[in-house]
Scaffold this active site. Structure first.
Site, PDB file in Angstrom:
ATOM      1  N   HIS A  15      67.785  35.106 -24.477  1.00 24.59           N
ATOM      2  CA  HIS A  15      67.549  35.859 -25.709  1.00 24.59           C
ATOM      3  C   HIS A  15      68.842  36.519 -26.185  1.00 24.59           C
ATOM      4  CE1 HIS A  15      66.592  40.158 -23.938  1.00 24.59           C
ATOM      5  NE2 HIS A  15      67.709  39.679 -23.493  1.00 24.59           N
ATOM      6  N   CYS A  34      73.164  42.670 -24.141  1.00 22.00           N
ATOM      7  CA  CYS A  34      72.049  41.873 -24.674  1.00 22.00           C
ATOM      8  C   CYS A  34      72.276  41.483 -26.130  1.00 22.00           C
ATOM      9  CB  CYS A  34      70.716  42.595 -24.490  1.00 22.00           C
ATOM     10  SG  CYS A  34      70.047  42.420 -22.822  1.00 22.00           S
ATOM     11  N   HIS A  40      71.987  34.999 -23.552  1.00 21.62           N
ATOM     12  CA  HIS A  40      72.085  35.126 -22.098  1.00 21.62           C
ATOM     13  C   HIS A  40      70.675  35.058 -21.549  1.00 21.62           C
ATOM     14  CE1 HIS A  40      71.148  39.083 -23.586  1.00 21.62           C
ATOM     15  NE2 HIS A  40      70.492  39.246 -22.455  1.00 21.62           N
ATOM     16  N   HIS A  42      67.432  35.831 -18.656  1.00 20.08           N
ATOM     17  CA  HIS A  42      66.799  36.742 -17.701  1.00 20.08           C
ATOM     18  C   HIS A  42      65.784  35.955 -16.888  1.00 20.08           C
ATOM     19  CE1 HIS A  42      68.313  40.621 -19.190  1.00 20.08           C
ATOM     20  NE2 HIS A  42      68.195  40.119 -20.411  1.00 20.08           N
ATOM     21  N   ASP A  80      58.949  29.413 -20.753  1.00 18.39           N
ATOM     22  CA  ASP A  80      59.887  29.089 -19.678  1.00 18.39           C
ATOM     23  C   ASP A  80      60.991  28.143 -20.162  1.00 18.39           C
ATOM     24  OD1 ASP A  80      60.863  29.211 -17.038  1.00 18.39           O
ATOM     25  OD2 ASP A  80      59.891  27.301 -16.556  1.00 18.39           O
ATOM     26  N   HIS A  81      62.243  28.522 -19.834  1.00 14.85           N
ATOM     27  CA  HIS A  81      63.431  27.739 -20.212  1.00 14.85           C
ATOM     28  C   HIS A  81      63.608  27.620 -21.725  1.00 14.85           C
ATOM     29  CE1 HIS A  81      63.596  26.979 -15.967  1.00 14.85           C
ATOM     30  NE2 HIS A  81      64.770  26.379 -16.110  1.00 14.85           N
ATOM     31  N   GLU A 125      61.892  42.625 -16.604  1.00 15.68           N
ATOM     32  CA  GLU A 125      63.057  41.918 -17.140  1.00 15.68           C
ATOM     33  C   GLU A 125      64.169  41.872 -16.101  1.00 15.68           C
ATOM     34  OE1 GLU A 125      64.533  41.677 -21.511  1.00 15.68           O
ATOM     35  OE2 GLU A 125      65.551  43.368 -20.582  1.00 15.68           O
TER      36      GLU A 125
HETATM   37 NI    NI Z   1      69.006  40.693 -22.189  1.00 16.11          NI
END
Ligand code: NI
Length: 136
Positions: A15, A34, A40, A42, A80-81, A125
């Site tokens: 995100h 972020c 990047h 998580h 996911d992914h 997270e």
């Molecule tokens: Ni982040």
């Protein structure tokens, strides 16, 4: 008998936290790493809690295979992914913070779970930072 059953799940996603109404400096100040324009990832851990009355016929609140399948279909297969900003429609207008991701997950699961069951989601997270949402 009123009881809560819970199931854990996991997904990885990328995100970028960014508010187009703020300046670049304000975004950097507000969202820090972020805000990285190249995104990047998580490793999200999710706990889904379902509360209600046990069915006297089965002794179950909900068949865990059913709960597992809903989590797979509505959360894991959906997120996911993925790049949340680009690939998940809800986040085209919603900043993909943990708060908003928990909100989206809760709404998707609520739509498929039996109406008489209460739902709460706990979304990690990072191992130390988590949010909870129960639709209130
Ligand atoms: Ni982040």
């Amino acid at each position: 008998m009123r009881i809560t059953v819970s199931r854990k799940a996991h997904f990885n996603a990328a995100h970028r936290l960014h508010n187009p109404e703020l300046s670049l400096d304000e975004n950097q100040e507000t969202f820090g790493k972020c805000n990285n324009e190249y995104y990047h990832g998580h490793n999200y851990d999710l706990i889904v809690h379902v509360t209600g009355e046990v069915d006297p016929k089965t002794g179950y609140l909900i068949d865990m295979k059913v709960l597992r399948d809903h989590i797979k279909n509505e959360v894991e297969d959906y997120l996911d992914h993925k790049n949340l900003n680009i690939q998940v429609p809800e986040f085209s207008t919603l900043n993909p913070t943990a708060e908003h991701i928990a909100y989206v997950i809760w709404n998707r699961l609520t739509a498929v779970l039996p109406k008489e069951l209460e739902l709460k989601v706990t979304l990690y997270e990072t191992p130390r930072n988590y949010v909870e949402y129960s639709g209130l």
